[in-house]
Design a protein around this motif. Structure first.
Motif, PDB file in Angstrom:
ATOM      1  N   ILE A 181      -3.284   0.912   8.428  1.00 31.61           N
ATOM      2  CA  ILE A 181      -1.829   0.902   8.265  1.00 31.61           C
ATOM      3  C   ILE A 181      -1.150   1.431   9.533  1.00 31.61           C
ATOM      4  O   ILE A 181      -1.499   2.500  10.026  1.00 31.61           O
ATOM      5  CB  ILE A 181      -1.417   1.812   7.085  1.00 31.61           C
ATOM      6  CG1 ILE A 181      -2.094   1.377   5.786  1.00 31.61           C
ATOM      7  CG2 ILE A 181       0.095   1.853   6.926  1.00 31.61           C
ATOM      8  CD1 ILE A 181      -1.552   0.144   5.171  1.00 31.61           C
ATOM      9  N   CYS A 190       5.500   8.700   9.634  1.00 31.52           N
ATOM     10  CA  CYS A 190       4.543   8.146   8.673  1.00 31.52           C
ATOM     11  C   CYS A 190       3.250   7.722   9.353  1.00 31.52           C
ATOM     12  O   CYS A 190       2.234   7.561   8.698  1.00 31.52           O
ATOM     13  CB  CYS A 190       5.162   6.992   7.905  1.00 31.52           C
ATOM     14  SG  CYS A 190       5.639   5.619   8.953  1.00 31.52           S
ATOM     15  N   ILE A 234       0.850  -1.198   0.000  1.00 33.08           N
ATOM     16  CA  ILE A 234       0.000   0.000   0.000  1.00 33.08           C
ATOM     17  C   ILE A 234       0.884   1.245   0.000  1.00 33.08           C
ATOM     18  O   ILE A 234       0.626   2.212  -0.715  1.00 33.08           O
ATOM     19  CB  ILE A 234      -0.981  -0.040   1.189  1.00 33.08           C
ATOM     20  CG1 ILE A 234      -1.995  -1.164   0.938  1.00 33.08           C
ATOM     21  CG2 ILE A 234      -1.686   1.295   1.374  1.00 33.08           C
ATOM     22  CD1 ILE A 234      -2.945  -1.446   2.063  1.00 33.08           C
ATOM     23  N   CYS A 235       1.961   1.200   0.765  1.00 26.90           N
ATOM     24  CA  CYS A 235       2.882   2.344   0.780  1.00 26.90           C
ATOM     25  C   CYS A 235       3.502   2.597  -0.598  1.00 26.90           C
ATOM     26  O   CYS A 235       3.623   3.747  -1.008  1.00 26.90           O
ATOM     27  CB  CYS A 235       3.979   2.142   1.815  1.00 26.90           C
ATOM     28  SG  CYS A 235       3.401   2.337   3.504  1.00 26.90           S
ATOM     29  N   PHE A 250      11.020   5.034   2.263  1.00 23.89           N
ATOM     30  CA  PHE A 250      10.122   5.163   1.115  1.00 23.89           C
ATOM     31  C   PHE A 250      10.856   5.160  -0.223  1.00 23.89           C
ATOM     32  O   PHE A 250      10.469   4.415  -1.124  1.00 23.89           O
ATOM     33  CB  PHE A 250       9.190   6.348   1.325  1.00 23.89           C
ATOM     34  CG  PHE A 250       8.350   6.144   2.552  1.00 23.89           C
ATOM     35  CD1 PHE A 250       7.191   5.404   2.491  1.00 23.89           C
ATOM     36  CD2 PHE A 250       8.773   6.610   3.781  1.00 23.89           C
ATOM     37  CE1 PHE A 250       6.450   5.149   3.635  1.00 23.89           C
ATOM     38  CE2 PHE A 250       8.035   6.375   4.927  1.00 23.89           C
ATOM     39  CZ  PHE A 250       6.865   5.632   4.849  1.00 23.89           C
ATOM     40  N   ALA A 286       1.231  10.900   9.390  1.00 17.90           N
ATOM     41  CA  ALA A 286       0.941  11.326   8.024  1.00 17.90           C
ATOM     42  C   ALA A 286      -0.052  10.403   7.338  1.00 17.90           C
ATOM     43  O   ALA A 286      -0.594  10.752   6.298  1.00 17.90           O
ATOM     44  CB  ALA A 286       2.229  11.359   7.211  1.00 17.90           C
ATOM     45  N   CYS A 287      -0.281   9.223   7.901  1.00 18.93           N
ATOM     46  CA  CYS A 287      -0.957   8.185   7.109  1.00 18.93           C
ATOM     47  C   CYS A 287      -2.458   8.385   7.014  1.00 18.93           C
ATOM     48  O   CYS A 287      -3.177   8.351   8.012  1.00 18.93           O
ATOM     49  CB  CYS A 287      -0.658   6.801   7.652  1.00 18.93           C
ATOM     50  SG  CYS A 287      -1.272   5.528   6.516  1.00 18.93           S
ATOM     51  N   GLN A 288      -2.899   8.540   5.786  1.00 17.19           N
ATOM     52  CA  GLN A 288      -4.330   8.670   5.519  1.00 17.19           C
ATOM     53  C   GLN A 288      -5.055   7.341   5.718  1.00 17.19           C
ATOM     54  O   GLN A 288      -6.283   7.300   5.693  1.00 17.19           O
ATOM     55  CB  GLN A 288      -4.519   9.153   4.086  1.00 17.19           C
ATOM     56  CG  GLN A 288      -3.802   8.258   3.083  1.00 17.19           C
ATOM     57  CD  GLN A 288      -3.716   8.848   1.689  1.00 17.19           C
ATOM     58  OE1 GLN A 288      -4.684   9.371   1.183  1.00 17.19           O
ATOM     59  NE2 GLN A 288      -2.559   8.767   1.067  1.00 17.19           N
ATOM     60  N   TYR A 289      -4.308   6.265   5.894  1.00 12.52           N
ATOM     61  CA  TYR A 289      -4.923   4.938   6.039  1.00 12.52           C
ATOM     62  C   TYR A 289      -4.745   4.359   7.438  1.00 12.52           C
ATOM     63  O   TYR A 289      -4.876   3.158   7.639  1.00 12.52           O
ATOM     64  CB  TYR A 289      -4.348   3.977   5.000  1.00 12.52           C
ATOM     65  CG  TYR A 289      -4.511   4.481   3.592  1.00 12.52           C
ATOM     66  CD1 TYR A 289      -5.785   4.671   3.067  1.00 12.52           C
ATOM     67  CD2 TYR A 289      -3.411   4.800   2.800  1.00 12.52           C
ATOM     68  CE1 TYR A 289      -5.958   5.156   1.784  1.00 12.52           C
ATOM     69  CE2 TYR A 289      -3.585   5.280   1.512  1.00 12.52           C
ATOM     70  CZ  TYR A 289      -4.857   5.457   1.007  1.00 12.52           C
ATOM     71  OH  TYR A 289      -5.035   5.934  -0.253  1.00 12.52           O
ATOM     72  N   CYS A 343       1.227   4.363  -2.684  1.00 12.30           N
ATOM     73  CA  CYS A 343       0.869   5.674  -2.135  1.00 12.30           C
ATOM     74  C   CYS A 343       2.052   6.643  -2.191  1.00 12.30           C
ATOM     75  O   CYS A 343       2.012   7.647  -2.877  1.00 12.30           O
ATOM     76  CB  CYS A 343       0.395   5.479  -0.695  1.00 12.30           C
ATOM     77  SG  CYS A 343       0.150   6.981   0.267  1.00 12.30           S
ATOM     78  N   MET A 344       3.094   6.319  -1.458  1.00  9.61           N
ATOM     79  CA  MET A 344       4.339   7.104  -1.442  1.00  9.61           C
ATOM     80  C   MET A 344       4.173   8.537  -0.922  1.00  9.61           C
ATOM     81  O   MET A 344       5.041   9.379  -1.155  1.00  9.61           O
ATOM     82  CB  MET A 344       4.973   7.141  -2.840  1.00  9.61           C
ATOM     83  CG  MET A 344       5.583   5.823  -3.263  1.00  9.61           C
ATOM     84  SD  MET A 344       6.872   5.270  -2.152  1.00  9.61           S
ATOM     85  CE  MET A 344       8.289   5.924  -2.953  1.00  9.61           C
ATOM     86  N   TYR A 345       3.094   8.834  -0.234  1.00  8.87           N
ATOM     87  CA  TYR A 345       2.937  10.184   0.286  1.00  8.87           C
ATOM     88  C   TYR A 345       4.045  10.525   1.282  1.00  8.87           C
ATOM     89  O   TYR A 345       4.363  11.673   1.489  1.00  8.87           O
ATOM     90  CB  TYR A 345       1.572  10.346   0.974  1.00  8.87           C
ATOM     91  CG  TYR A 345       0.448  10.637   0.018  1.00  8.87           C
ATOM     92  CD1 TYR A 345       0.524  10.241  -1.319  1.00  8.87           C
ATOM     93  CD2 TYR A 345      -0.694  11.312   0.434  1.00  8.87           C
ATOM     94  CE1 TYR A 345      -0.501  10.509  -2.193  1.00  8.87           C
ATOM     95  CE2 TYR A 345      -1.727  11.577  -0.445  1.00  8.87           C
ATOM     96  CZ  TYR A 345      -1.634  11.174  -1.761  1.00  8.87           C
ATOM     97  OH  TYR A 345      -2.657  11.444  -2.623  1.00  8.87           O
ATOM     98  N   CYS A 346       4.616   9.508   1.899  1.00  5.67           N
ATOM     99  CA  CYS A 346       5.619   9.756   2.937  1.00  5.67           C
ATOM    100  C   CYS A 346       7.033   9.787   2.386  1.00  5.67           C
ATOM    101  O   CYS A 346       7.989   9.733   3.154  1.00  5.67           O
ATOM    102  CB  CYS A 346       5.505   8.685   4.015  1.00  5.67           C
ATOM    103  SG  CYS A 346       3.926   8.741   4.863  1.00  5.67           S
TER     104      CYS A 346
HETATM  105  S1  SF4 Z   1       0.484   7.707   3.912  1.00 10.68           S
HETATM  106 FE1  SF4 Z   1       0.384   5.661   4.852  1.00 10.68          FE
HETATM  107  S2  SF4 Z   1       0.216   4.274   3.106  1.00 10.68           S
HETATM  108 FE2  SF4 Z   1       0.954   6.244   2.317  1.00 10.68          FE
HETATM  109  S3  SF4 Z   1       3.183   6.048   2.296  1.00 10.68           S
HETATM  110 FE3  SF4 Z   1       2.612   6.992   4.238  1.00 10.68          FE
HETATM  111  S4  SF4 Z   1       2.428   5.265   5.673  1.00 10.68           S
HETATM  112 FE4  SF4 Z   1       2.406   4.410   3.628  1.00 10.68          FE
END
Ligand code: SF4
Ligand SMILES: Cc1cc2nc3c(=O)[nH]c(=O)nc-3n(C[C@H](O)[C@H](O)[C@H](O)COP(=O)(O)OP(=O)(O)OC[C@H]3O[C@@H](n4cnc5c(N)ncnc54)[C@H](O)[C@@H]3O)c2cc1C
Ligand code: SF4
Lengths: 462, 369
Positions: free
Chosen positions: B69, B55, B14-15, B28, B58-61, B18-21
């Motif tokens: 997550i 993370c 999932i990361c 990452f 930061a995690c939207q999940y 996504c890679m938002y982090c």
């Molecule tokens: S926001 Fe959550 S799912 Fe996305 S990279 Fe960060 S830890 Fe992973």
């Protein structure tokens, strides 16, 4: 039970909890108003769709540490005209674009960290800046700032009634866990998003196709306030049956799947419907935003479902996905796993493979096949074969209420609600009547949110 | 595949989508574009994470989201397993499990036996007398015993950790030529000594909560600096002893005493800060075993520094003999348990950072919407 609590003596009530609401609340507070923000979601899921955002678009004349090169007002305007094909209010578009020039430093001053393009693996982007850690980190920072400067924040609080009289918003009814409260602010800023999470409304606008739609964002964007505004005489803009719809993994959650369920590998394979028939040129658009074109197409498919089929080479070319693809050693076995007719899928792949003409990989196309695959037509030959079931994923609809350049809500008769302001996706259709530009959602919410907050504070001070 | 690995695969997949982090730490960029994760990749990534918690916030999940997550916790569990898996000799791995008990037993046992031996072997009129002048310490504990025991335990600990680290490196070695490895050495060392990744991509990490802070980074620096001072004190003292043939204790203004004093106090400040952060941080974002490992190590290090300072303070008094023995016992115990302590993190993490530096030149990907 309903009570009128002491805290009802506030200047500005901000409804919503995403970027528009936070920017409005902070701007109003910084202009001296007392502010309360009510967010329908619980703390853990606060932030609306902004939680799922990554970057935002901004006009800039010179490079900054978070964005290289420059992106001028006219270039931005041209991009907006191109995607909306004219469905944009030029005055508001100018307000948006000019506002975007100062929104990055404003967000930074309010605690938001932006990512240096030299760090991490994000691409070099001339038009958009990236939030360090993404939209949720940005939201967290704004909530922290809001709390610090004395904004009252209420979670699990839904606005359920919005009485209006004489062009004014009156006693707003807030429901919190079954307990209702009346609040009479001097000004009201509505930043509660569109209606994309209301199934019944979607069914009204999209018909049966609504049942197959996946909602990509927050379940709290129910459009309840939007409906109340329209009932009170606000002028609608846009079309509730048009939206930003992308191809998403059918196995993802029915709401709130966010960014990770998009299927971005379509040019690497073929797409079939539930009768195992191809229905569109998979190579037509190889840009990285091609998946946004496929949402509508899948929505038109029987049962609103389609399947991306790749072989091992295709899969290797694709970007990773949140859920691993379904795999099998033969096309027939894959069909069985997908619940498709094995003979039909074999026939489709055989026909596709046989129709491939020569040429370089990228230009390679099919000959005498309908529909054609015009680019990247490579035989599906190497096992294991891989598939993603896909559904249309709704990001937002192109529908909302009309506002004037001060963000006041306009009525159908052309007059305005004197103390009701709207910002963000609830009024996005004013400038974004059609189409989408990467990073426009947050820019629109932040710029118009900040403006609405300032105007609301000004109104309250009168 | 063990359940930890399956969960790690699920989360990392999932990361990568996504890679938002990606700007927060080295983990990452290291997973960008990856479709599958082999167990040794997981071992590598687990040690590339230093549980900064960025993370998580930061995690939207993050839970209660459907995807639920919790990457910091997932990687912390794996990291703890990797410490045990690569321990040498193999049976040492079990020492990570009940770390507090094992460490207390070994350090306590060594300290107690040293105290008993001193009480039995050193005549009371010597042990409880105030000694002055060069060689005062060695009238209680003879130099060869002191230096010999300490050196022997330290060397065997270093051997054990060295072999563990070598097999860890063998497991995670990237496909790269010697030249590429050498080229990555400098950036890797820079990452290691500056703790760059504890900066969260600029504003800092989430040491205790949603707010960014650089506290963990600074306290870590302070603690390591204190340790370096203490180490320097020991080396200088050895130099005095062997080259100048001047025996300890040295005067208060001498280099070894100054360095040792500053080192001890500095270490205690750093340790205090790190323990405070450990107390304030959200436990759900780490692994229980990791928290235990951290606390045990910090407390032990504090005992080493504290007892060293006590020797300095009491060296002119009749208590010197016992305090010195106590300090020696703790130091030798500390050396003995190094292979089952948080100390292994230093090496594993450095090696993971080296691999990350080697792999850093990857193509960039797109990620906007
Ligand atoms: S926001 Fe959550 S799912 Fe996305 S990279 Fe960060 S830890 Fe992973
Ligand atoms: C998966 C995904 C990815 C995206 N990526 C990007 C991107 O990278 N860049 C970009 O610019 N845009 C992106 N967008 C779009 C962007 O997220 C939105 O345009 C933007 O967040 C809208 O902000 P908003 O504040 O107007 O509304 P929202 O963030 O949707 O917030 C609406 C808020 O109102 C609250 N609310 C609703 N009804 C009520 C009520 N009755 N009472 C109280 N509160 C209520 C909701 O709980 C919610 O907090 C993305 C959207 C999605 C779904
Ligand atoms: S906890 Fe920190 S170091 Fe570990 S993966 Fe998350 S951001 Fe990286």
């Amino acid at each position: 039970m309903s009570t009128v609590s002491a805290s009802t003596k506030i200047d500005v009530l901000v409804v919503g909890g995403g970027s528009a609401a936070l920017c409005a609340a902070i701007a109003a507070r910084r202009h001296g108003a007392t502010v309360r923000l009510v967010e329908h979601a619980p703390l853990s899921l606060r932030g609306g769709n902004t939680r799922h955002a990554r970057n935002f678009r901004l006009m800039h004349d010179t490079a900054h540490c978070y964005v290289p090169d420059s992106y001028g007002e006219d270039a931005f305007m041209n991009d907006l005209h191109r995607v909306t094909r004219g469905a944009t209010d030029a005055t508001l578009a100018r307000v948006l674009i000019r506002g975007s020039a100062t929104i990055a430093p404003w967000l930074q001053a309010n605690g938001v960290a932006l990512q240096d393009p030299g760090c991490g693996v994000m691409p070099y982007s001339q038009r958009t800046a990236f939030f360090l850690g993404g939209g949720k980190t940005m939201i967290n920072a704004l909530y922290a700032t809001a709390a610090r400067i004395g904004i009252e924040i209420c979670y699990d609080s839904e606005v359920v009634a919005l009485p209006t009289s004489d062009g004014q918003g009156g006693n707003v009814v807030i429901d919190r866990g079954g307990i209702t409260e009346l609040v009479s602010p001097k000004a009201l800023v509505l930043c509660c998003g569109g209606h994309q999470s209301d199934r019944a409304w979607l069914r009204d606008s999209f018909g049966d196709a609504a049942d197959g739609l996946v909602v990509r964002g927050t379940p709290y964007a129910t459009g309840r306030v939007l409906r109340m505004l329209l009932d009170a005489g606000a002028r609608p803009v846009g079309d509730p049956s048009q939206g930003h719809i992308v191809a998403v993994d059918a196995r993802g959650p029915p709401v709130d799947g966010g960014i990770v369920t998009r299927i971005t590998a379509i040019p690497s394979g073929i797409v079939v419907d539930r009768n195992a028939q191809r229905f569109h040129d998979e190579g037509e658009d190889a840009r990285k935003t091609h998946y946004a074109r496929w949402g509508e197409r899948i929505a038109q498919c029987p049962g609103q479902i389609a399947y991306l089929i790749m072989d091992a080479h295709g899969r290797a070319r694709a970007l990773p996905t949140a859920l691993p693809p379904i795999e099998a050693d033969s096309i027939a076995a894959l069909a069985v796993k997908l619940g498709l007719d094995p003979a039909a899928l074999e026939a489709t792949t055989r026909g596709f493979n046989a129709a491939i003409a020569g040429g370089e990989l990228i230009q390679r196309r099919t000959a005498q096949l309908a529909p054609a695959k015009s680019h990247g037509a490579v035989a599906l030959a190497v096992p294991p074969f891989a598939a993603y079931p896909m559904r249309p994923g709704l990001t937002f609809t192109h529908f909302g209420v009309a506002v004037d350049p001060q963000m006041r809500v306009i009525k159908s008769d052309g007059s305005r609600f004197e103390n009701i302001f709207a910002a963000g996706m609830i009024m996005a259709a004013n400038v974004l009547g059609r189409g989408y530009l990467a990073g426009l959602g947050v820019t629109l919410s932040a710029v118009f949110g900040r403006l609405a907050g300032e105007e609301a504070a000004r109104h309250a001070a009168r | 595949m063990p359940p930890d690995d399956l969960e790690a695969e699920r989360v990392l997949r999932i990361c990568t989508a996504c890679m938002y982090c990606d700007g927060l730490c080295a983990v990452f960029p290291a997973i960008a574009g990856k479709h599958d994760f082999a167990p040794n990749d997981l071992t590598y990534l687990a040690n590339l994470c230093h549980n900064c918690r960025g993370c998580w916030y930061a995690c939207q999940y993050a839970p209660p989201h459907h995807f639920a997550i919790n990457l910091p916790n997932t990687l912390a569990e794996l990291r703890q397993r990797s410490y045990a898996d690569y321990a040498w000799p193999r049976w040492l791995g079990r020492g990570f499990g009940a770390n507090a008990r094992v460490v207390a037993a070994i350090v306590g046992g060594i300290t107690a036996s040293m105290l008993i031996a001193t009480l039995l072997l050193v005549p009371a009129n010597v042990l409880f007398a105030a000694h002055h002048g060069p060689g005062a310490f060695y009238r209680v504990v003879p130099w060869p015993i002191m230096a010999g025991a300490a050196a022997a335990t330290l060397l065997s600990a270093m051997l054990a950790i060295g072999i563990s680290a070598a097999s860890y490196w063998r497991a995670i070695t990237p496909r790269a030529g010697t030249k590429a490895i050498l080229r990555a050495l400098y950036p890797a060392v820079l990452d290691i000594v500056t703790l760059r990744n504890l900066g969260g991509g600029g504003p800092g990490c989430n040491d205790a909560d949603e707010k960014f802070s650089q506290q963990r980074r600074w306290f870590h620096h302070v603690m390591v600096a204190g340790f370096a001072f203490s180490l320097a004190a020991t080396l200088i003292a050895a130099f005095y002893h062997h080259v100048y043939a001047v025996a300890a204790p040295y005067s208060l203004t001498s280099l070894p005493v100054l360095a040792g004093g500053i080192g001890g106090v500095t270490m205690l400040i750093g340790i205090g800060g790190l323990l405070l952060l450990e107390r304030r941080a959200d436990r759900a974002l780490s692994a229980a075993a990791e928290i235990r490992l951290n606390i045990v190590f910090l407390v032990l290090l504090a005992l080493v520094a504290g007892s060293g300072l006590a020797v300095l303070a009491l060296r002119e008094t009749a208590a010197m003999g016992l305090v010195l023995t106590l300090h020696l016992g703790i130091v030798i115990g500390f050396f003995a348990i190094l292979p089952v302590s948080k100390a292994v993190h230093g090496l594993y993490r450095s090696l993971a950072l080296l691999r990350a530096a080697i792999e850093r030149a990857r193509p960039r990907r797109s990620g906007d919407e």
